[in-house]
Design a protein around this motif. Sequence first.
Motif, PDB file in Angstrom:
ATOM      1  N   HIS A  79       0.813  -1.222   0.000  1.00 45.91           N
ATOM      2  CA  HIS A  79       0.000   0.000   0.000  1.00 45.91           C
ATOM      3  C   HIS A  79       0.844   1.269   0.000  1.00 45.91           C
ATOM      4  N   LEU A  80       2.147   1.118   0.103  1.00 47.56           N
ATOM      5  CA  LEU A  80       3.060   2.257   0.123  1.00 47.56           C
ATOM      6  C   LEU A  80       3.981   2.224  -1.089  1.00 47.56           C
ATOM      7  N   GLU A  81       4.298   3.387  -1.609  1.00 52.11           N
ATOM      8  CA  GLU A  81       5.316   3.528  -2.644  1.00 52.11           C
ATOM      9  C   GLU A  81       6.446   4.346  -2.032  1.00 52.11           C
ATOM     10  N   ILE A  82       7.584   3.701  -1.834  1.00 50.08           N
ATOM     11  CA  ILE A  82       8.720   4.357  -1.181  1.00 50.08           C
ATOM     12  C   ILE A  82       9.811   4.599  -2.223  1.00 50.08           C
ATOM     13  N   THR A  83      10.231   5.856  -2.318  1.00 45.53           N
ATOM     14  CA  THR A  83      11.296   6.237  -3.247  1.00 45.53           C
ATOM     15  C   THR A  83      12.398   6.906  -2.445  1.00 45.53           C
ATOM     16  N   GLU A  84      13.631   6.524  -2.741  1.00 50.83           N
ATOM     17  CA  GLU A  84      14.781   7.131  -2.081  1.00 50.83           C
ATOM     18  C   GLU A  84      15.585   7.937  -3.085  1.00 50.83           C
ATOM     19  N   THR A  85      15.949   9.145  -2.691  1.00 53.92           N
ATOM     20  CA  THR A  85      16.889   9.945  -3.473  1.00 53.92           C
ATOM     21  C   THR A  85      18.176  10.016  -2.652  1.00 53.92           C
ATOM     22  N   ASP A  86      19.098  10.823  -3.098  1.00 53.75           N
ATOM     23  CA  ASP A  86      20.353  10.951  -2.346  1.00 53.75           C
ATOM     24  C   ASP A  86      20.134  11.450  -0.929  1.00 53.75           C
ATOM     25  N   LYS A  87      19.171  12.359  -0.768  1.00 53.88           N
ATOM     26  CA  LYS A  87      18.988  12.989   0.537  1.00 53.88           C
ATOM     27  C   LYS A  87      17.595  12.829   1.133  1.00 53.88           C
ATOM     28  N   GLN A  88      16.649  12.335   0.377  1.00 52.09           N
ATOM     29  CA  GLN A  88      15.260  12.289   0.833  1.00 52.09           C
ATOM     30  C   GLN A  88      14.649  10.896   0.663  1.00 52.09           C
ATOM     31  N   VAL A  89      13.604  10.659   1.446  1.00 57.13           N
ATOM     32  CA  VAL A  89      12.745   9.495   1.264  1.00 57.13           C
ATOM     33  C   VAL A  89      11.338  10.031   1.036  1.00 57.13           C
ATOM     34  N   ILE A  90      10.727   9.578  -0.039  1.00 50.96           N
ATOM     35  CA  ILE A  90       9.373  10.013  -0.379  1.00 50.96           C
ATOM     36  C   ILE A  90       8.455   8.805  -0.242  1.00 50.96           C
ATOM     37  N   VAL A  91       7.390   8.988   0.526  1.00 49.60           N
ATOM     38  CA  VAL A  91       6.425   7.918   0.756  1.00 49.60           C
ATOM     39  C   VAL A  91       5.083   8.359   0.195  1.00 49.60           C
ATOM     40  N   LYS A  92       4.545   7.564  -0.712  1.00 49.12           N
ATOM     41  CA  LYS A  92       3.233   7.848  -1.287  1.00 49.12           C
ATOM     42  C   LYS A  92       2.258   6.759  -0.867  1.00 49.12           C
ATOM     43  N   ILE A  93       1.055   7.197  -0.552  1.00 49.15           N
ATOM     44  CA  ILE A  93      -0.044   6.275  -0.270  1.00 49.15           C
ATOM     45  C   ILE A  93      -1.116   6.585  -1.319  1.00 49.15           C
ATOM     46  N   PRO A  94      -1.031   5.930  -2.482  1.00 46.33           N
ATOM     47  CA  PRO A  94      -1.904   6.285  -3.608  1.00 46.33           C
ATOM     48  C   PRO A  94      -3.394   6.269  -3.294  1.00 46.33           C
ATOM     49  N   LEU A  96      -4.972   6.905  -0.715  1.00 42.32           N
ATOM     50  CA  LEU A  96      -5.395   7.994   0.170  1.00 42.32           C
ATOM     51  C   LEU A  96      -4.950   9.363  -0.344  1.00 42.32           C
ATOM     52  N   ASN A  97      -4.242   9.354  -1.472  1.00 42.19           N
ATOM     53  CA  ASN A  97      -3.735  10.590  -2.063  1.00 42.19           C
ATOM     54  C   ASN A  97      -2.879  11.369  -1.056  1.00 42.19           C
ATOM     55  N   LYS A  98      -2.017  10.632  -0.356  1.00 38.28           N
ATOM     56  CA  LYS A  98      -1.119  11.245   0.636  1.00 38.28           C
ATOM     57  C   LYS A  98       0.324  11.065   0.183  1.00 38.28           C
ATOM     58  N   GLU A  99       1.147  12.025   0.578  1.00 42.40           N
ATOM     59  CA  GLU A  99       2.571  11.940   0.278  1.00 42.40           C
ATOM     60  C   GLU A  99       3.364  12.587   1.412  1.00 42.40           C
ATOM     61  N   TYR A 100       4.437  11.917   1.816  1.00 42.03           N
ATOM     62  CA  TYR A 100       5.336  12.421   2.853  1.00 42.03           C
ATOM     63  C   TYR A 100       6.746  12.476   2.263  1.00 42.03           C
ATOM     64  N   GLU A 101       7.499  13.493   2.663  1.00 43.93           N
ATOM     65  CA  GLU A 101       8.898  13.574   2.260  1.00 43.93           C
ATOM     66  C   GLU A 101       9.726  13.921   3.484  1.00 43.93           C
ATOM     67  N   PRO A 103      13.899  13.753   5.406  1.00 45.21           N
ATOM     68  CA  PRO A 103      15.335  13.557   5.206  1.00 45.21           C
ATOM     69  C   PRO A 103      15.691  12.075   5.359  1.00 45.21           C
ATOM     70  N   LYS A 104      16.486  11.569   4.461  1.00 50.04           N
ATOM     71  CA  LYS A 104      16.862  10.155   4.450  1.00 50.04           C
ATOM     72  C   LYS A 104      17.492   9.712   5.771  1.00 50.04           C
ATOM     73  N   GLU A 105      18.265  10.585   6.382  1.00 47.52           N
ATOM     74  CA  GLU A 105      18.950  10.237   7.633  1.00 47.52           C
ATOM     75  C   GLU A 105      17.984  10.022   8.799  1.00 47.52           C
ATOM     76  N   ASP A 106      16.735  10.456   8.649  1.00 46.05           N
ATOM     77  CA  ASP A 106      15.728  10.299   9.706  1.00 46.05           C
ATOM     78  C   ASP A 106      14.836   9.089   9.514  1.00 46.05           C
ATOM     79  N   VAL A 107      15.112   8.290   8.487  1.00 48.20           N
ATOM     80  CA  VAL A 107      14.231   7.182   8.121  1.00 48.20           C
ATOM     81  C   VAL A 107      14.995   5.859   8.121  1.00 48.20           C
ATOM     82  N   LYS A 108      14.330   4.808   8.623  1.00 45.75           N
ATOM     83  CA  LYS A 108      14.841   3.439   8.518  1.00 45.75           C
ATOM     84  C   LYS A 108      13.793   2.624   7.782  1.00 45.75           C
ATOM     85  N   ILE A 109      14.201   2.043   6.670  1.00 44.28           N
ATOM     86  CA  ILE A 109      13.306   1.178   5.903  1.00 44.28           C
ATOM     87  C   ILE A 109      13.654  -0.252   6.271  1.00 44.28           C
ATOM     88  N   LEU A 110      12.673  -0.943   6.848  1.00 43.11           N
ATOM     89  CA  LEU A 110      12.906  -2.293   7.376  1.00 43.11           C
ATOM     90  C   LEU A 110      12.349  -3.356   6.435  1.00 43.11           C
TER      91      LEU A 110
END
Length: 160
Positions: A79-94, A96-101, A103-110
């Motif tokens: 249910h999540l679309e997770i994209t990583e860039t050099d400095k950011q993590v973008i999370v989309k919940i299609p 629900l039409n929600k998106e979060y962005e 800093p990559k250093e604040d996120v742990k993808i398990l």
Amino acid sequence: MSYDLFLSKEYFIFSCSHIVIGESFFEKLHGHNYTVQVNVVGQQSKDNMVVNFYDIKKIVQPIVDSLDHHLILPKYNKHLEITETDKQVIVKIPRLNKEYEMPKEDVKILPIENTTVEELSRYFTEILKKEQKFNEEHIKSLKVSVCEDDRQGATYSWEF
């Protein structure tokens, strides 16, 4: 006869935020102060211990430390679309039409399907069971409990 050795330390705590989403529910971004307890069931070794507490601490503490003060995300949640860039993590919940962005250093993808206590307890157990100390003949089972507070949590058990 067997022993049920348990370890729950005041520093086996991590504070983090998460999103929980499934087929029929969505919990907004929120956080908990999680606690971890490890149980090892087995016979005494030649050293008269099931396992040395120190061996548990040196494996669990780095995991706890790596999660503390992060947003944790489930890599395998459909249910999540997770994209990583050099400095950011973008999370989309299609749906629900929600998106979060963030800093990559604040996120742990398990490598889990959701950030529930059930999945987190399995995550810890999977790491521990790979360690040689827990694969010795006298060890019968390993259990890890992860709690969101002192009244709710989950335990994952692994039988060797």
